[in-house]
Design a protein around this motif. Structure first.
Motif, PDB file in Angstrom:
ATOM      1  N   VAL A  48       0.636  -1.212  -0.034  1.00 17.91           N
ATOM      2  CA  VAL A  48      -0.120   0.012  -0.083  1.00 17.91           C
ATOM      3  C   VAL A  48       0.854   1.137   0.147  1.00 17.91           C
ATOM      4  N   ASN A  69      -2.806   5.003  -2.176  1.00 12.93           N
ATOM      5  CA  ASN A  69      -3.840   5.831  -1.939  1.00 12.93           C
ATOM      6  C   ASN A  69      -3.675   6.879  -2.717  1.00 12.93           C
ATOM      7  N   GLN A  90      -3.038   8.641   3.669  1.00 16.51           N
ATOM      8  CA  GLN A  90      -4.018   8.207   4.993  1.00 16.51           C
ATOM      9  C   GLN A  90      -3.310   7.615   6.109  1.00 16.51           C
ATOM     10  N   GLN A 103      -5.235   3.574   8.165  1.00 18.17           N
ATOM     11  CA  GLN A 103      -5.738   3.375   7.238  1.00 18.17           C
ATOM     12  C   GLN A 103      -5.365   2.672   5.813  1.00 18.17           C
ATOM     13  N   SER A 104      -4.046   2.812   5.814  1.00 17.96           N
ATOM     14  CA  SER A 104      -3.427   2.028   4.667  1.00 17.96           C
ATOM     15  C   SER A 104      -3.404   0.581   5.138  1.00 17.96           C
ATOM     16  N   ASN A 162      -5.870  -0.762   6.859  1.00 20.02           N
ATOM     17  CA  ASN A 162      -7.128  -1.306   6.504  1.00 20.02           C
ATOM     18  C   ASN A 162      -7.475  -1.540   5.080  1.00 20.02           C
ATOM     19  N   ASN A 163      -6.887  -0.488   4.177  1.00 20.62           N
ATOM     20  CA  ASN A 163      -7.033  -0.687   2.838  1.00 20.62           C
ATOM     21  C   ASN A 163      -6.525  -1.826   2.095  1.00 20.62           C
ATOM     22  N   ASN A 214      -8.382  -5.159   3.378  1.00 21.36           N
ATOM     23  CA  ASN A 214      -9.679  -4.983   2.596  1.00 21.36           C
ATOM     24  C   ASN A 214      -9.625  -5.999   1.456  1.00 21.36           C
TER      25      ASN A 214
END
Length: 306
Positions: free
Chosen positions: A39, A66, A70, A74-75, A77-78, A81
């Motif tokens: 990420v 991204n 972020q 959050q990276s 989480n991305n 996901n």
């Protein structure tokens, strides 16, 4: 075991300096059934170029960029996901797996179905990859979930089941520096953490680490993480009431974090009060002021050596 896919997320921001070392440590694993999700968090060095180079060579590597910066939580989480594996782990852009890291952790989890999360130990290396010491200084000795109440003792080498991730939820983007500690505490509440002293990783300690350059902010976030999770984790501890309250009062005395005292009161107000009276009587001759603090809950200036 060979059919269990491991999802590795690698969040990176301007990580070009060490990125190839990290990637080579993944490609050199004795366990090869993995996917890697890099990420890229709006790097402006050649991080993305390196990531795309490896993705072009191996279909197990995916690159996600991204659109705006972020931060780490959050990276992660991305990245997760997109994860398809049954086992999850992640690695920073300046650290390295030892060759048998994935194989050992997958085998352990396969052989211990009651364990949801495995935490192993690591070497500390310098900017040039030279050995500096063991992980004891960073995560302590004789680790346990009880001591997770006190400080972040999981460390950089770990693996957990996808099912635990679903129960635990997302990494909290409100915590930029202590999002890992927050996640580990919530994982301990949601599942079963096992500590293992097998050394499988190399953690790079250098002047550019966020925890080195923003130490005051880290301690403030640590306090907030404890306030957020201590009550639920304390309630789950597999201890009788006396031991549980004794532990919480010890933590309160050592750190000054009133959340520990509040947790003890909620678990058993009467027993908490009686134990504080006993502590007062025992400690008064040694340190009158300290025992008064324990008895009446006078707020202490927060210590950092917890």
């Amino acid at each position: 075991m060979k059919n269990k896919l491991v999802s590795i997320v690698l969040p990176t921001y301007n990580g070009a300096k060490y990125l190839k070392e990290v990637l080579e440590s993944i490609f050199s694993q004795t366990y090869q059934n993995w996917e890697l999700i890099i990420v890229n968090d709006c790097s402006f060095d050649n991080t993305l170029e390196i990531a795309n180079e490896y993705a072009a060579k191996d279909k197990r590597v995916k690159v996600l960029s991204n659109e705006v910066n972020q931060k780490t939580a959050q990276s992660l989480n991305n990245g997760f996901n997109l994860a398809k594996g049954e086992y999850f782990t992640w690695i920073s852009d300046d650290n390295r797996f030892k060759p048998n890291a994935l194989e050992y952790m997958v085998t352990f989890l396969e052989n211990n179905p009651a364990v949801d999360f495995l935490s192993c130990t690591f070497d500390v290396i310098d900017e040039n990859g030279n050995f500096k010491g063991g992980s004891d200084y960073h995560i302590g000795k004789e680790r346990s979930v009880y001591k997770l109440l006190k400080h972040c003792n999981i460390g950089a080498c770990f693996m957990y089941r996808k099912e635990l991730a679903e129960k635990t939820g997302l990494y909290d983007k409100e915590f930029e520096l202590a999002n890992d500690y927050d996640y580990w505490m919530r994982a301990a509440i949601a599942g079963n953490i096992q500590y293992d002293e097998t050394n499988l990783y190399e953690y790079r300690s250098h002047s550019g680490n966020l925890t080195s350059t923003r130490n005051d902010e880290l301690w403030e976030e640590t306090r907030k993480v404890i306030e957020k999770n201590a009550e639920a984790l304390a309630a789950k501890l597999d201890m009788n009431l006396w031991l549980k309250i004794n532990l919480l009062l010890d933590l309160y005395e050592k750190t000054g974090y009133k959340i520990y005292l509040d947790c003890a009161k909620k678990i058993s107000p009467v027993l908490c009060f009686l134990m504080r009276i006993v502590r007062f009587l025992v400690q008064y001759k040694v340190d009158g002021r300290h025992s008064l603090i324990c008895l009446f809950g006078i707020k202490l200036k927060t210590r950092r050596n917890i």
